[in-house]
Motif scaffolding. Structure first.
Motif, short mmCIF file in Angstrom:
data_model
loop_
_atom_site.label_atom_id
_atom_site.label_comp_id
_atom_site.label_asym_id
_atom_site.label_seq_id
_atom_site.Cartn_x
_atom_site.Cartn_y
_atom_site.Cartn_z
N ARG A 159 56.62 8.41 46.60
CA ARG A 159 56.36 9.04 45.31
C ARG A 159 55.94 10.50 45.51
O ARG A 159 56.35 11.38 44.77
CB ARG A 159 55.30 8.29 44.53
CG ARG A 159 55.10 8.88 43.13
CD ARG A 159 54.10 8.15 42.29
NE ARG A 159 54.49 6.77 42.08
CZ ARG A 159 53.65 5.75 42.17
NH1 ARG A 159 52.39 5.94 42.46
NH2 ARG A 159 54.07 4.51 41.97
N SER A 160 55.13 10.77 46.53
CA SER A 160 54.70 12.14 46.81
C SER A 160 55.88 13.03 47.15
O SER A 160 55.95 14.18 46.70
CB SER A 160 53.69 12.16 47.96
OG SER A 160 52.53 11.45 47.62
N VAL A 161 56.81 12.52 47.92
CA VAL A 161 58.01 13.30 48.27
C VAL A 161 58.83 13.60 47.01
O VAL A 161 59.31 14.72 46.83
CB VAL A 161 58.87 12.55 49.32
CG1 VAL A 161 60.21 13.23 49.51
CG2 VAL A 161 58.11 12.46 50.64
N TRP A 162 58.96 12.63 46.13
CA TRP A 162 59.70 12.86 44.88
C TRP A 162 58.99 13.86 43.98
O TRP A 162 59.63 14.67 43.32
CB TRP A 162 59.91 11.53 44.13
CG TRP A 162 61.13 10.83 44.63
CD1 TRP A 162 61.22 10.03 45.73
CD2 TRP A 162 62.43 10.88 44.07
NE1 TRP A 162 62.49 9.58 45.88
CE2 TRP A 162 63.27 10.08 44.87
CE3 TRP A 162 62.98 11.50 42.96
CZ2 TRP A 162 64.61 9.92 44.61
CZ3 TRP A 162 64.32 11.33 42.69
CH2 TRP A 162 65.12 10.55 43.51
N MET A 163 57.65 13.83 43.97
CA MET A 163 56.91 14.80 43.16
C MET A 163 57.14 16.21 43.70
O MET A 163 57.33 17.15 42.93
CB MET A 163 55.43 14.45 43.11
CG MET A 163 55.15 13.20 42.28
SD MET A 163 53.40 12.91 41.92
CE MET A 163 52.79 12.33 43.46
N GLU A 164 57.17 16.35 45.03
CA GLU A 164 57.47 17.67 45.61
C GLU A 164 58.89 18.09 45.27
O GLU A 164 59.15 19.25 44.93
CB GLU A 164 57.27 17.65 47.13
CG GLU A 164 57.52 19.02 47.75
CD GLU A 164 57.25 19.05 49.24
OE1 GLU A 164 57.28 20.18 49.79
OE2 GLU A 164 57.02 18.01 49.87
N PHE A 165 59.81 17.15 45.33
CA PHE A 165 61.21 17.42 44.99
C PHE A 165 61.33 17.94 43.55
O PHE A 165 62.05 18.91 43.28
CB PHE A 165 62.02 16.13 45.17
CG PHE A 165 63.46 16.26 44.82
CD1 PHE A 165 64.35 16.94 45.64
CD2 PHE A 165 63.96 15.67 43.67
CE1 PHE A 165 65.68 17.06 45.31
CE2 PHE A 165 65.29 15.77 43.32
CZ PHE A 165 66.16 16.47 44.15
N VAL A 166 60.60 17.33 42.62
CA VAL A 166 60.61 17.76 41.22
C VAL A 166 60.10 19.19 41.10
O VAL A 166 60.70 20.03 40.41
CB VAL A 166 59.79 16.79 40.34
CG1 VAL A 166 59.55 17.37 38.96
CG2 VAL A 166 60.49 15.44 40.24
N LEU A 167 58.99 19.50 41.78
CA LEU A 167 58.45 20.86 41.70
C LEU A 167 59.40 21.89 42.28
O LEU A 167 59.59 22.97 41.71
CB LEU A 167 57.09 20.92 42.39
CG LEU A 167 55.95 20.17 41.71
CD1 LEU A 167 54.66 20.32 42.51
CD2 LEU A 167 55.75 20.63 40.28
N HIS A 168 60.03 21.56 43.40
CA HIS A 168 61.02 22.49 43.97
C HIS A 168 62.20 22.69 43.01
O HIS A 168 62.69 23.80 42.85
CB HIS A 168 61.52 22.00 45.34
CG HIS A 168 60.59 22.30 46.46
ND1 HIS A 168 60.43 23.57 46.97
CD2 HIS A 168 59.77 21.50 47.16
CE1 HIS A 168 59.55 23.53 47.96
NE2 HIS A 168 59.13 22.28 48.09
N GLY A 169 62.64 21.61 42.37
CA GLY A 169 63.73 21.72 41.40
C GLY A 169 63.36 22.59 40.21
O GLY A 169 64.14 23.43 39.77
#
Length: 98
Positions: free
Chosen positions: A44-54
């Motif tokens: 979930r943390s990796v996906w949250m970072e992915f969302v912020l980068h997007g």
């Protein structure tokens, strides 16, 4: 986002600080849980970072890289604060002689 809604992701941080950086962003955890409910923990943390980068790639939020990590925050706030610094420099030396 405003100055209070900035978050720093440190490259040498531990898993707890990595997760805490994303959980500090209002609505991010809830949004990822709604879209990917089966994710837990580190995923979930990796996906949250992915969302912020997007969001940063599409200029919805600001992203500043620095030597020890990345700061996500308000893109407008960073633009305005940079302009204010430039105005102060211009006022101190209006002819650009220094």
């Amino acid at each position: 986002w405003s100055h209070e809604n900035e978050t720093d992701v440190l490259l040498d941080g531990d898993a707890v600080s990595y997760r805490a950086a994303f959980e500090a962003v209002a609505g991010l955890t809830k949004g990822v849980k709604l879209q990917e409910p089966e994710l837990a923990g580190a995923e979930r943390s990796v996906w949250m970072e992915f969302v912020l980068h997007g969001l940063a790639e599409h200029s919805r939020i600001g992203r500043n890289n620095f030597t020890t990590g990345v700061r996500f925050g308000d893109v407008l706030n960073s633009v305005l604060s940079d302009d204010a610094d430039d105005d102060e420099e211009d006022a101190a030396d209006p002819f650009g002689l220094q």
